[in-house]
Write an enzyme that holds these catalytic residues in place. Structure first.
Site, short mmCIF file in Angstrom:
data_model
loop_
_atom_site.label_atom_id
_atom_site.label_comp_id
_atom_site.label_asym_id
_atom_site.label_seq_id
_atom_site.Cartn_x
_atom_site.Cartn_y
_atom_site.Cartn_z
N HIS A 111 15.19 13.55 -21.59
CA HIS A 111 15.70 12.23 -21.15
C HIS A 111 15.48 12.02 -19.64
CE1 HIS A 111 17.27 11.59 -25.12
NE2 HIS A 111 18.12 12.60 -25.03
N ASP A 125 13.64 12.31 -31.30
CA ASP A 125 15.06 12.54 -31.06
C ASP A 125 15.96 12.22 -32.26
OD1 ASP A 125 17.45 13.05 -29.80
OD2 ASP A 125 17.24 11.59 -28.21
ZN LIG Z 1 18.57 14.97 -28.22
#
Ligand SMILES: [Zn+2]
Length: 486
Positions: free
Chosen positions: A289, A344
């Site tokens: 991220h 994800d």
């Molecule tokens: Zn994750």
């Protein structure tokens, strides 16, 4: 011409080599080792077996560097309002509802569904960030890695490579009370975690051995979950273990502004500055991220990433779904920090959508175009100007993902894994593209249905858009969803 009995020549209309599509080339692979032998002129390849891939372009297989496979079961079940302002934290409660109930066999079925969808989209290797460890009441299974092995088995049955990144999860949060719904994740002390991680590393190495000839298909890595879920001392212990065993190490970093604030409170330093000064950042480290910075500390944070060779993994389709924010990929590209990609939460599984979103999100926020395009002029060895931005994004989906998870893939050259996929050139989403604009058409516009064949280690996993076990995997998953949610 003498032929080599154990070699296959794959003959597409166009082959992506060195960032450019070229015609009249053969990709020669070794049937026994599953590796690329060479890229040769068609007809001069010396292979005993030829596979003509008419009307198709061939590209290196993509690597999905960040997956939580079981979250496939909550797709479509979180798209409603649960609070006055719905955020990541309310989504997480829905995810916990699924995580607290799945049986080992259901985890296998859910993972197979996610990996099938990846394979159908041209993904040939995955980094699975796996944090479900214990039985539903929080008791460890007799084999404490039972659920990790279920996920590995799912990837192997689908036919893609997997790095099982075993997650360390010690607590609910920095100064927050324990959350009963995290009981399947938690290993409070690092000794227990490390013992089990070592066991998994050894088990996978003996069950899926690799030698000089063979490309490994399943291996272990480690993943301290986040600053929220693991103490500083625990992170250091896990990192030492990863360094001793040369394992990939992944960690969620700065997905939410609250995580940056937490880290500042705990350490007095911003996340990457702390990780960098503790010697935890390295080319084997992937920060997943990395969306939010304290603006005053941003330059130092970027420097720590740049100087260490660490990788950032962006997950734009999930980040947009959860309202996490926009990965500042322009900062990373400008500093030559490699950016990998992951699907994800599997709100959508289409890694090319993540690749294009990396750029398109920045266009929306900066009111500008081609934000991530290289600024230097290209020479003849480089992709054409028209495809140079696409080449960078495709590198994120391939080469950088392979570095992140530790796969010998991402590029089609001698001795690398024979992992690749083809796209149908007459698919309406890319029809009419020529050699110079095809990569841009694929990265920015290809629909997943245009993926025709997927090959892992020289073996067809998907043929003409179908996987051999597709019907059974979908039927099992459909039954799972009925039993889970009705
Ligand atoms: Zn994750």
């Amino acid at each position: 011409l003498p032929t080599n009995a154990q070699q296959t020549a794959w003959l597409p209309d166009l082959l992506l080599v060195g960032g450019c599509f070229r015609s009249d080339l053969a990709l020669v692979t070794d049937d026994a080792t599953g590796r690329v032998v060479s890229v040769a002129r068609a007809g001069e390849d010396g292979a005993a077996r030829a596979v003509r891939l008419a009307g198709r372009a061939l590209l290196p297989g993509m690597v999905n560097a960040h997956s939580h496979a079981f979250q496939r079961v909550i797709r479509g079940r979180t798209e409603f309002r649960t609070a006055a302002r719905d955020t990541f934290w309310t989504w997480r409660e829905q995810m916990y509802s699924a995580a607290s109930r799945l049986t080992p066999e259901q985890i296998y079925d859910a993972a197979r569904m996610a990996f099938l969808e990846m394979a159908l989209g041209g993904v040939t290797a995955v980094g699975e960030f796996h944090y479900l460890h214990h039985d539903t009441d929080g008791t460890p299974y007799d084999d404490p890695n039972l659920l990790s092995k279920q996920v590995v088995r799912a990837a192997r049955d689908v036919g893609i490579r997997i790095a099982l990144l075993r997650v360390a999860y010690a607590r609910s949060g920095f100064d927050t009370p324990p959350n009963e719904r995290q009981r399947r994740f938690i290993e409070p002390d690092p000794e227990t975690y490390l013992r089990r991680a070592e066991l998994l590393t050894n088990n996978l190495a003996s069950e899926y051995p690799c030698d000089d000839d063979h490309v490994r298909v399943a291996w272990a890595g480690v993943a301290p979950h986040s600053f929220r879920a693991v103490s500083l001392d625990y992170i250091i212990r896990v990192s030492d273990f990863a360094n001793r065993h040369s394992l990939p190490i992944h960690m969620h970093v700065a997905e939410q502004p609250a995580e940056v604030e937490d880290c500042l409170r705990q350490t007095g330093r911003a996340p990457l500055t702390w990780l960098g000064s503790e010697g935890i950042l390295s080319p084997r480290f992937t920060a997943v991220h990395v969306i939010h910075f304290d603006p005053r500390l941003q330059a130092g944070e970027i420097n720590h990433l740049k100087n260490s060779g660490a990788i950032v993994c962006a997950c734009p389709t999930t980040e947009r779904n959860l309202g996490d924010g926009i990965v500042p990929a322009d900062l990373y590209f400008d500093a030559s920090i490699p950016v990998a990609l992951g699907t994800d939460s599997h709100a959508q599984i289409d890694l090319l959508e993540d690749a294009r979103e990396l750029e398109l999100n920045l266009r929306l926020s900066k009111l500008s175009r081609a934000v991530l395009a290289p600024t230097e002029t290209t020479d003849n060895q480089q992709p054409s100007q028209i495809s140079s931005l696409a080449a960078r994004l495709f590198e994120s989906a391939t080469v950088n993902g392979a570095s992140s998870v530790g796969a010998e893939a991402g590029v089609l050259e001698a001795n690398r894994a024979a992992d690749f996929f083809t796209v149908a050139l007459d698919d309406p989403s890319i029809a009419g593209a020529g050699e110079d604009d095809l990569l841009a058409a694929i990265v920015f516009s290809l629909t997943r249905a245009a993926v025709s064949d997927v090959v892992v280690g020289g073996r067809l996993v998907v043929e003409n858009g179908r996987h051999a076990a597709q019907d059974e995997i979908v039927a099992r998953f459909t039954a799972l969803q009925r039993s889970l949610w009705s």
